[in-house]
Design a protein around this motif. Sequence first.
Motif, PDB file in Angstrom:
ATOM      1  N   THR A  35       0.903  -0.979  -0.269  1.00  0.00           N
ATOM      2  CA  THR A  35      -0.083   0.448  -0.394  1.00  0.00           C
ATOM      3  C   THR A  35       0.886   1.201  -0.163  1.00  0.00           C
ATOM      4  N   ARG A  36       2.012   1.210   0.382  1.00  0.00           N
ATOM      5  CA  ARG A  36       3.147   2.070   0.484  1.00  0.00           C
ATOM      6  C   ARG A  36       3.876   2.652  -1.378  1.00  0.00           C
ATOM      7  N   THR A  37       4.202   3.459  -0.962  1.00  0.00           N
ATOM      8  CA  THR A  37       4.989   4.558  -2.436  1.00  0.00           C
ATOM      9  C   THR A  37       6.185   5.052  -2.651  1.00  0.00           C
ATOM     10  N   ASN A  38       6.015   5.336  -1.343  1.00  0.00           N
ATOM     11  CA  ASN A  38       7.939   5.625  -1.015  1.00  0.00           C
ATOM     12  C   ASN A  38       8.737   4.758  -1.529  1.00  0.00           C
ATOM     13  N   PRO A  39      10.356   4.891  -2.068  1.00  0.00           N
ATOM     14  CA  PRO A  39      10.324   3.892  -2.669  1.00  0.00           C
ATOM     15  C   PRO A  39      11.269   2.751  -0.987  1.00  0.00           C
ATOM     16  N   VAL A  40      12.232   1.726  -1.604  1.00  0.00           N
ATOM     17  CA  VAL A  40      12.121   0.548  -1.275  1.00  0.00           C
ATOM     18  C   VAL A  40      13.481   0.008  -1.127  1.00  0.00           C
ATOM     19  N   ALA A  41      14.070  -0.259  -0.023  1.00  0.00           N
ATOM     20  CA  ALA A  41      15.203  -1.060  -0.523  1.00  0.00           C
ATOM     21  C   ALA A  41      14.796  -2.198   0.557  1.00  0.00           C
ATOM     22  N   PHE A  42      15.924  -2.788  -0.373  1.00  0.00           N
ATOM     23  CA  PHE A  42      15.941  -4.662   0.230  1.00  0.00           C
ATOM     24  C   PHE A  42      17.456  -4.757   0.249  1.00  0.00           C
ATOM     25  N   ILE A  43      17.997  -4.435   1.734  1.00  0.00           N
ATOM     26  CA  ILE A  43      19.412  -5.378   2.145  1.00  0.00           C
ATOM     27  C   ILE A  43      19.977  -6.637   2.380  1.00  0.00           C
ATOM     28  N   LEU A  52      13.529 -11.377  -0.194  1.00  0.00           N
ATOM     29  CA  LEU A  52      14.058 -10.043  -0.593  1.00  0.00           C
ATOM     30  C   LEU A  52      13.744 -10.486  -2.107  1.00  0.00           C
ATOM     31  N   LEU A  53      14.188 -11.458  -2.921  1.00  0.00           N
ATOM     32  CA  LEU A  53      13.707 -11.279  -3.868  1.00  0.00           C
ATOM     33  C   LEU A  53      12.490 -11.809  -4.517  1.00  0.00           C
ATOM     34  N   SER A  54      11.428 -12.558  -3.263  1.00  0.00           N
ATOM     35  CA  SER A  54      10.561 -12.057  -3.890  1.00  0.00           C
ATOM     36  C   SER A  54       9.690 -11.201  -3.270  1.00  0.00           C
ATOM     37  N   MET A  55      10.215 -10.785  -2.185  1.00  0.00           N
ATOM     38  CA  MET A  55       9.434  -8.866  -2.728  1.00  0.00           C
ATOM     39  C   MET A  55       9.296  -8.239  -3.692  1.00  0.00           C
ATOM     40  N   LEU A  56      10.373  -8.470  -3.791  1.00  0.00           N
ATOM     41  CA  LEU A  56      11.269  -7.436  -5.559  1.00  0.00           C
ATOM     42  C   LEU A  56      10.575  -7.765  -6.316  1.00  0.00           C
ATOM     43  N   GLN A  57      10.429  -9.428  -6.369  1.00  0.00           N
ATOM     44  CA  GLN A  57       9.275  -9.924  -7.417  1.00  0.00           C
ATOM     45  C   GLN A  57       8.090  -9.345  -7.980  1.00  0.00           C
ATOM     46  N   THR A  58       7.574  -8.740  -6.289  1.00  0.00           N
ATOM     47  CA  THR A  58       5.998  -8.511  -6.067  1.00  0.00           C
ATOM     48  C   THR A  58       6.208  -6.730  -6.506  1.00  0.00           C
ATOM     49  N   VAL A  59       7.222  -6.371  -6.207  1.00  0.00           N
ATOM     50  CA  VAL A  59       7.183  -5.122  -6.135  1.00  0.00           C
ATOM     51  C   VAL A  59       7.147  -4.940  -7.792  1.00  0.00           C
ATOM     52  N   VAL A  60       8.381  -5.595  -8.715  1.00  0.00           N
ATOM     53  CA  VAL A  60       7.669  -5.455  -9.921  1.00  0.00           C
ATOM     54  C   VAL A  60       6.516  -5.971 -10.679  1.00  0.00           C
ATOM     55  N   LYS A  61       5.713  -6.588  -9.773  1.00  0.00           N
ATOM     56  CA  LYS A  61       4.592  -7.216 -10.407  1.00  0.00           C
ATOM     57  C   LYS A  61       3.072  -6.042 -10.639  1.00  0.00           C
ATOM     58  N   GLN A  62       3.658  -5.833  -8.475  1.00  0.00           N
ATOM     59  CA  GLN A  62       1.936  -4.750  -8.383  1.00  0.00           C
ATOM     60  C   GLN A  62       2.548  -3.535  -8.396  1.00  0.00           C
ATOM     61  N   GLN A  63       3.649  -2.993  -8.407  1.00  0.00           N
ATOM     62  CA  GLN A  63       4.036  -1.769  -7.847  1.00  0.00           C
ATOM     63  C   GLN A  63       5.584  -1.745  -9.189  1.00  0.00           C
ATOM     64  N   PRO A  64       4.793  -1.625 -10.296  1.00  0.00           N
ATOM     65  CA  PRO A  64       6.157  -1.239 -11.247  1.00  0.00           C
ATOM     66  C   PRO A  64       6.670  -0.227 -11.664  1.00  0.00           C
ATOM     67  N   GLU A  65       5.140   0.968 -10.545  1.00  0.00           N
ATOM     68  CA  GLU A  65       6.236   2.678 -10.566  1.00  0.00           C
ATOM     69  C   GLU A  65       7.492   3.089  -9.220  1.00  0.00           C
ATOM     70  N   ARG A  66       7.166   1.586  -8.640  1.00  0.00           N
ATOM     71  CA  ARG A  66       7.674   1.915  -7.038  1.00  0.00           C
ATOM     72  C   ARG A  66       9.569   1.760  -7.746  1.00  0.00           C
ATOM     73  N   SER A  67      10.028   2.857  -6.540  1.00  0.00           N
ATOM     74  CA  SER A  67      11.259   2.821  -6.748  1.00  0.00           C
ATOM     75  C   SER A  67      12.202   1.945  -5.924  1.00  0.00           C
ATOM     76  N   ALA A  68      12.807   0.603  -6.806  1.00  0.00           N
ATOM     77  CA  ALA A  68      13.310  -0.707  -5.449  1.00  0.00           C
ATOM     78  C   ALA A  68      14.304  -0.576  -5.789  1.00  0.00           C
ATOM     79  N   GLU A 135      11.429   2.246   2.786  1.00  0.00           N
ATOM     80  CA  GLU A 135      10.981   1.863   3.586  1.00  0.00           C
ATOM     81  C   GLU A 135      12.244   0.007   3.721  1.00  0.00           C
ATOM     82  N   VAL A 136      12.018   0.263   4.642  1.00  0.00           N
ATOM     83  CA  VAL A 136      13.579  -1.263   4.006  1.00  0.00           C
ATOM     84  C   VAL A 136      13.739  -2.042   5.242  1.00  0.00           C
TER      85      VAL A 136
END
Length: 176
Positions: A35-43, A52-68, A135-136
């Motif tokens: 639900t958040r749109t701020n940048p997301v970082a996975f460390i 974290l890869l699974s979460m990154l895949q979710t961003v790509v599919k569900q929030q393609p404009e969100r900076s990750a 969001e990290v």
Amino acid sequence: MHQPGTVSSSLHEHVQIGDTLLISAPAGMFTLDTTRTNPVAFIAGGIGLTPLLSMLQTVVKQQPERSAQLVYAVRDHHFHAFAEELQQLAAQNPAISHTIFYENGTEEDIEQKHCDYVGRITEAWLQQHIPADAEVYVCGPRPFMQAMISILLRKGITMENIHYEVFGPALAFSVD
């Protein structure tokens, strides 16, 4: 007592089909907030990359404009998990970036595009590259996570925006 990293070997060597294991669910609240749109970082440190890869895949599919951004620290190319998949995810979405650190890498690894940096993730690097409003999500060995979380807090990122997963008993981190 097992040495770090030997649990999988012990399971393969001693657990038989039909054995009963007492296990627990992963500790922590480690789910991506879509639900958040701020940048997301996975460390990620080592195999901590997996969730974290699974979460990154979710961003790509569900929030393609969100900076990750994915920052991955690993020993060297022998231990570099999901290398091709990371390349593909970054290639299919310009809002996705990834940076790879090889602790025991060489300049040749950088030249061959296996990694971006040789050595460990530094405080200076994180201060410069992780947005203050990110969001990290952090996952990896406990000392790695302690170091990353301490740096993020010094950067001014609040614990509300830092999420982590402990592979083991749920333990709080001390803050430097």
